[in-house]
Motif scaffolding. Sequence first.
Motif, PDB file in Angstrom:
ATOM      1  N   GLN A 114       0.823  -1.205   0.000  1.00 29.00           N
ATOM      2  CA  GLN A 114       0.000   0.000   0.000  1.00 29.00           C
ATOM      3  C   GLN A 114       0.856   1.253   0.000  1.00 29.00           C
ATOM      4  N   GLU A 115       0.222   2.367  -0.336  1.00 29.07           N
ATOM      5  CA  GLU A 115       0.893   3.659  -0.262  1.00 29.07           C
ATOM      6  C   GLU A 115       0.835   4.155   1.180  1.00 29.07           C
ATOM      7  N   THR A 116       1.956   4.718   1.648  1.00 27.94           N
ATOM      8  CA  THR A 116       2.020   5.299   2.987  1.00 27.94           C
ATOM      9  C   THR A 116       2.663   6.676   2.881  1.00 27.94           C
ATOM     10  N   GLY A 117       2.816   7.334   4.009  1.00 27.22           N
ATOM     11  CA  GLY A 117       3.455   8.642   4.035  1.00 27.22           C
ATOM     12  C   GLY A 117       4.933   8.585   3.732  1.00 27.22           C
ATOM     13  N   PHE A 118       5.540   7.403   3.825  1.00 25.72           N
ATOM     14  CA  PHE A 118       6.984   7.287   3.577  1.00 25.72           C
ATOM     15  C   PHE A 118       7.316   6.488   2.327  1.00 25.72           C
ATOM     16  N   SER A 119       6.312   5.928   1.649  1.00 26.54           N
ATOM     17  CA  SER A 119       6.597   5.111   0.468  1.00 26.54           C
ATOM     18  C   SER A 119       5.375   5.011  -0.431  1.00 26.54           C
ATOM     19  N   PRO A 120       5.572   5.093  -1.752  1.00 32.51           N
ATOM     20  CA  PRO A 120       4.446   4.916  -2.675  1.00 32.51           C
ATOM     21  C   PRO A 120       3.914   3.478  -2.698  1.00 32.51           C
ATOM     22  N   ALA A 121       4.731   2.514  -2.280  1.00 31.37           N
ATOM     23  CA  ALA A 121       4.283   1.121  -2.224  1.00 31.37           C
ATOM     24  C   ALA A 121       5.147   0.387  -1.201  1.00 31.37           C
TER      25      ALA A 121
END
Length: 141
Positions: A114-121
């Motif tokens: 999933q996308e998070t605040g620190f990584s697109p995936a």
Amino acid sequence: MDIVITPYLMLDGRAQEAIQFYQELFGAEIIGQEYLRDWPGEMGIEVTPENEGRVMHAHLKIGNSEIMLADYLPGQTPQPGSSINLMIVVKDAETARKLFSLLHNGGKEIMPLQETGFSPATGQVIDKFGIEWQIVTDQPS
């Protein structure tokens, strides 16, 4: 395929102590350190005064090597083999999806990709051999 694999040590509330120990023992450089309070709601975990100081991510450079450390999230129970896992850092979400799918085949999903605040995936999976993997996509520049 441009991949970096980094050992990721998981501790049960003692990550800060381990960071200080490795810093003194090896002269480790702390590249980055974040706490659960820095990511409120990001992982679907309630941040309380009791758990806000748990280490969410710590990145250390030891000589020419790097390691990551964190405390288990509240509610996670350490399982045999889960105290160290391998983190794969890739450059794009497509590669992350491919690796996640291949590692998940015959294994078990821990955190969906999933996308998070620190990584697109980013996601976490245990492969069919019982090895735990974290997959993180670099933030685009």
